[in-house]
Design an enzyme around this catalytic site. Structure first.
Site, short mmCIF file in Angstrom:
data_model
loop_
_atom_site.label_atom_id
_atom_site.label_comp_id
_atom_site.label_asym_id
_atom_site.label_seq_id
_atom_site.Cartn_x
_atom_site.Cartn_y
_atom_site.Cartn_z
N HIS A 92 -10.10 1.36 1.96
CA HIS A 92 -9.65 2.71 2.34
C HIS A 92 -10.84 3.65 2.55
O HIS A 92 -10.78 4.53 3.41
CB HIS A 92 -8.76 3.31 1.24
CG HIS A 92 -7.34 2.83 1.28
ND1 HIS A 92 -6.49 3.07 2.33
CD2 HIS A 92 -6.61 2.12 0.37
CE1 HIS A 92 -5.30 2.54 2.07
NE2 HIS A 92 -5.35 1.95 0.89
N CYS A 108 0.85 -1.18 0.00
CA CYS A 108 0.00 0.00 0.00
C CYS A 108 0.88 1.24 0.00
O CYS A 108 1.85 1.29 0.76
CB CYS A 108 -0.89 -0.02 1.24
SG CYS A 108 -1.96 1.40 1.37
N HIS A 142 -9.15 -3.83 -1.89
CA HIS A 142 -8.13 -3.13 -1.08
C HIS A 142 -8.46 -1.63 -1.05
O HIS A 142 -8.47 -1.01 0.02
CB HIS A 142 -6.74 -3.38 -1.69
CG HIS A 142 -5.62 -2.60 -1.07
ND1 HIS A 142 -4.54 -3.19 -0.47
CD2 HIS A 142 -5.41 -1.26 -0.97
CE1 HIS A 142 -3.72 -2.24 -0.01
NE2 HIS A 142 -4.23 -1.06 -0.31
N GLU A 143 -8.72 -1.05 -2.23
CA GLU A 143 -9.00 0.39 -2.30
C GLU A 143 -10.33 0.72 -1.63
O GLU A 143 -10.47 1.75 -0.97
CB GLU A 143 -9.00 0.88 -3.76
CG GLU A 143 -7.71 0.67 -4.52
CD GLU A 143 -6.48 1.19 -3.80
OE1 GLU A 143 -6.59 2.16 -3.05
OE2 GLU A 143 -5.40 0.61 -3.99
ZN ZN Z 1 -3.74 0.97 0.06
#
Ligand code: ZN
Length: 178
Positions: A149, A103, A145-146
């Site tokens: 966030h 990341c 994954h994004e």
């Molecule tokens: Zn990330």
């Protein structure tokens, strides 16, 4: 320039990528309410910054912009860049796979994460149209994954406790754990 003419060039975004344990990475992002020119411009700026940083994904909250916008580009070629507005997960497959993740907000750390192999999602484009997509493999992984966030979740939160223990020193060096 006369007084009636104003500067029309878009101001550059003075963004930098927030680094763990910056608390702003933990704030939940708000949906885009209207796709304005400012949203389009900033969405493209997010993609530019991702390219500059040589990342395959970057979420708006990683630059302290807490809106539900993600940029993804698996190939690194400009024409393959994707921007997702207000992304939502409709469903994910039972089948999973484990792979190493990194990341831009947690430099120098990688770890194996188990994620669904497929994800069906909806997302809005720059014209404000809502579409459904079926993502799989690396694209599904990168999206999830994004998407994390946007919820204030980092990939290191999903590591096994043994792995978390093994990277404790590295996280400390970055200023964590929170
Ligand atoms: Zn990330």
């Amino acid at each position: 320039m006369s007084e009636t003419e104003t500067e029309t060039a878009a101001p550059k975004e003075e963004w930098e990528i927030l680094i763990y344990p910056d608390k702003r990475l933990r704030i939940k992002s708000e949906p885009v309410t209207e796709v304005t020119d400012a949203i389009r411009r900033k969405g493209l700026a997010l993609m530019d910054l991702m390219h500059q940083a040589r990342g395959i994904g970057l979420a708006a909250p990683q630059v302290g912009w807490h809106v539900q916008i993600l940029a993804i580009n698996l190939s690194g070629k400009r024409q393959d860049g994707l921007v997702f507005l207000n992304p939502k997960i409709v469903s994910t497959s039972k089948a999973t796979f484990t792979a190493s993740e990194m990341c831009l907000s947690v430099p120098g750390i990688s770890g194996k994460i188990e994620r669904p192999r497929e994800a069906t999602i909806t997302s809005m484009n720059f014209d404000g149209e809502l579409n459904e997509f079926k993502l799989d493999g690396l694209l599904a992984r990168c999206f999830l994954h994004e998407y994390d966030h946007l919820e204030g979740v980092l990939f290191i939160d999903r590591l096994s406790s043994a792995k978390k223990l093994s990277i404790k020193k590295k996280l400390k060096r970055l200023g964590g754990p929170e």
